[in-house]
Enzyme design. Structure first.
Site, PDB file in Angstrom:
ATOM      1  N   ARG A  23       0.821  -1.235   0.000  1.00 10.26           N
ATOM      2  CA  ARG A  23       0.000   0.000   0.000  1.00 10.26           C
ATOM      3  C   ARG A  23       0.842   1.267   0.000  1.00 10.26           C
ATOM      4  NH1 ARG A  23      -3.504  -2.762   3.674  1.00 10.26           N
ATOM      5  NH2 ARG A  23      -5.167  -3.709   2.479  1.00 10.26           N
ATOM      6  N   LYS A  81       3.934  11.640 -10.978  1.00 13.55           N
ATOM      7  CA  LYS A  81       3.091  10.845 -11.880  1.00 13.55           C
ATOM      8  C   LYS A  81       3.804   9.519 -12.124  1.00 13.55           C
ATOM      9  CE  LYS A  81       0.473  14.222 -14.542  1.00 13.55           C
ATOM     10  NZ  LYS A  81       0.254  14.828 -15.877  1.00 13.55           N
ATOM     11  N   GLU A 125      11.626  18.938 -24.103  1.00 13.87           N
ATOM     12  CA  GLU A 125      10.888  19.206 -22.850  1.00 13.87           C
ATOM     13  C   GLU A 125      11.488  20.401 -22.103  1.00 13.87           C
ATOM     14  OE1 GLU A 125       8.127  17.839 -21.701  1.00 13.87           O
ATOM     15  OE2 GLU A 125       7.937  15.831 -22.520  1.00 13.87           O
ATOM     16  N   LYS A 156       8.817  23.218 -12.768  1.00 20.10           N
ATOM     17  CA  LYS A 156       7.888  22.089 -12.592  1.00 20.10           C
ATOM     18  C   LYS A 156       7.466  21.992 -11.133  1.00 20.10           C
ATOM     19  CE  LYS A 156       6.501  17.549 -13.666  1.00 20.10           C
ATOM     20  NZ  LYS A 156       6.573  16.381 -14.485  1.00 20.10           N
ATOM     21  N   GLU A 193      -3.327  17.785 -11.065  1.00 14.18           N
ATOM     22  CA  GLU A 193      -3.754  18.282 -12.377  1.00 14.18           C
ATOM     23  C   GLU A 193      -5.242  18.605 -12.464  1.00 14.18           C
ATOM     24  OE1 GLU A 193      -1.500  16.628 -15.637  1.00 14.18           O
ATOM     25  OE2 GLU A 193      -3.173  16.960 -16.984  1.00 14.18           O
ATOM     26  N   ARG A 196      -1.427  22.441 -13.711  1.00 12.49           N
ATOM     27  CA  ARG A 196      -0.467  21.410 -14.112  1.00 12.49           C
ATOM     28  C   ARG A 196      -0.629  21.028 -15.584  1.00 12.49           C
ATOM     29  NH1 ARG A 196       1.948  16.318 -10.678  1.00 12.49           N
ATOM     30  NH2 ARG A 196       3.267  15.555 -12.364  1.00 12.49           N
ATOM     31  N   ASN A 243       1.453  20.186 -20.353  1.00 11.44           N
ATOM     32  CA  ASN A 243       1.131  19.396 -21.539  1.00 11.44           C
ATOM     33  C   ASN A 243       1.237  20.207 -22.826  1.00 11.44           C
ATOM     34  OD1 ASN A 243       0.556  17.189 -19.890  1.00 11.44           O
ATOM     35  ND2 ASN A 243      -1.520  17.944 -19.535  1.00 11.44           N
ATOM     36  N   HIS A 255       1.721  18.501 -26.125  1.00 14.13           N
ATOM     37  CA  HIS A 255       1.508  17.064 -25.938  1.00 14.13           C
ATOM     38  C   HIS A 255       0.261  16.539 -26.645  1.00 14.13           C
ATOM     39  CE1 HIS A 255       4.735  17.446 -23.087  1.00 14.13           C
ATOM     40  NE2 HIS A 255       4.683  16.161 -22.782  1.00 14.13           N
ATOM     41  N   HIS A 263       1.334  13.591 -28.703  1.00  8.84           N
ATOM     42  CA  HIS A 263       0.878  12.214 -28.458  1.00  8.84           C
ATOM     43  C   HIS A 263       0.261  11.621 -29.721  1.00  8.84           C
ATOM     44  CE1 HIS A 263       0.673  12.700 -23.812  1.00  8.84           C
ATOM     45  NE2 HIS A 263       1.831  12.219 -24.208  1.00  8.84           N
ATOM     46  N   HIS A 315       9.606  10.754 -27.921  1.00  6.54           N
ATOM     47  CA  HIS A 315       8.589  11.567 -27.226  1.00  6.54           C
ATOM     48  C   HIS A 315       8.930  13.063 -27.267  1.00  6.54           C
ATOM     49  CE1 HIS A 315       5.637  12.849 -24.294  1.00  6.54           C
ATOM     50  NE2 HIS A 315       6.603  13.400 -23.579  1.00  6.54           N
TER      51      HIS A 315
END
Ligand code: GLY
Length: 370
Positions: A122, A144, A186, A228, A238, A242, A246, A249, A253, A267
């Protein structure tokens, strides 16, 4: 001299340490977190071959015992099979609730191991030691974690903050130039989304950084991590700001999906082209002047980074095909594609209110230039 950025999340606050020689000093950095002198390190074959000995020595010279698991390198690792292998290995190693797991690698390892740490017993603590520029400025920071599903990337995961991030600038020396540049996509994104002066600094210093200047690399990583960290502290899960991270992105993506998430388009390259498209769309919709997308593309060209659809080899879908790929993005809300647009360099904002015909025309025009 190391630089430190603190991610001020109250009881879950942690430091990002940035500097040269951190692998050798890893034992000193990590020992304060340990309840017993033993860590489990998870890495991939490429990183382990180059750097695991240095990390092991850094830990062992402080009397820390190291057990390690080495996974195959590459995006295919980021799925259930290697994830369950990792969790079961950690259990077999009797990693307990108060122990620390070290994620030693790029984004794939950081995301997978962070997720394993999130669910093991957990939730146990973990340390990120990112070995790519992309992981140092983005994926290792902010909590993330996750793996890919057959239905899409990063669809299974959890927010789980690390207890420490060690960004050793020396390991960037072993990156292939293309991987360094993809990570730079990035880095540049941070200036483009929130700090025009950082973007200007990158315009001046980016080429020397790519050529290997470590002092500049450390400065660039620190500033990106600080940006960041500030955003993550404002909006950890987010719900708002946040999403600015992106930028590039939604297009990126879709481009990655169209090119098979592989060597055709990395990427960070997709993000770079995506940023150029997002700025072009912003100019067409009247949010910023045409000079902004031109300036962004000029910088990407200066860095020899991909910035146009014509920089991607091989066939691409038509505009309708791209629209369908974008509609599958996990950022879609109530059927509305959310875009990060900009009022200028350093002034990004999130909106769901973008006329789809403008996006389609933008893509048709970009495809016709191929
Ligand atoms: N890479 C985007 C984020 O961490 O939110």
């Amino acid at each position: 001299m190391d630089e430190t950025v603190n991610v001020d999340l109250g009881s879950r606050a942690y430091d990002i340490r940035i500097g040269s020689g951190l692998l050798h000093r890893s034992g000193k950095e990590i020992s304060a977190l340990l309840s017993r002198p033993r860590v489990a390190v998870v890495s991939d074959e490429n990183v382990a071959a180059l750097h695991l000995d240095s990390l092991r020595q850094g830990l062992e010279k402080e009397g820390i015992e190291v057990v390690s698991l080495i996974l195959p390198a590459g995006e295919a690792t980021k799925g259930w099979p290697q994830f369950s292998r990792t969790v079961e290995w950690l259990l077999a190693q009797k990693i307990e609730r108060r122990d620390i797991v070290v994620a030693f690698g790029g984004g794939v390892i950081g995301d997978l191991v962070g997720f394993a740490a999130a669910v093991l017993r957990r939730g146990i603590r973990f340390v990120q030691i990112p070995t790519t520029l992309l992981a140092q400025v983005d994926s290792s920071v902010g909590g993330k974690t996750g793996i890919n599903a057959p239905q899409g990337k990063n669809l299974i995961g959890a927010f789980h903050q690390p207890s420490l991030v060690l960004a050793d600038i020396d390991v960037l020396d072993t990156l292939a130039p293309r991987d360094f540049l993809a990570g730079y996509g990035e880095v540049m994104k941070y200036g483009a989304l929130g700090d025009e002066s950082y973007f200007r600094w990158l315009e001046q210093n980016g080429p020397a950084m790519a050529a290997g200047d470590k002092r500049l690399r450390a400065q660039a990583v620190k500033r990106a991590c600080q940006m960041k960290a500030d955003i993550v502290v404002r909006d950890e899960t987010e719900q708002g700001d946040r999403a600015l991270l992106n930028l590039g992105h939604t297009f990126g993506h879709a481009l990655e999906a169209a090119t098979g998430y592989g060597a055709r388009l990395l990427h960070g390259e997709g993000v770079a082209i995506g940023c150029a498209l997002a700025f072009e769309l912003s100019a067409r919709l009247g949010f910023c002047s045409q000079e902004d997308p031109s300036r962004l593309r000029a910088h990407l060209k200066d860095m020899h980074l991909k910035c146009d659809l014509s920089d991607i080899a091989g066939d691409l879908p038509d505009a309708d095909g791209f629209m369908a790929l974008m509609a599958q993005d996990k950022k879609v809300q109530d059927g509305e594609i959310r875009f990060v647009l900009a009022r200028g360099i350093g002034e990004a904002f999130v909106t769901g209110d973008v006329p789809m015909h403008a996006v389609e025309t933008l893509l048709m025009d970009a495809l016709s230039r191929r």
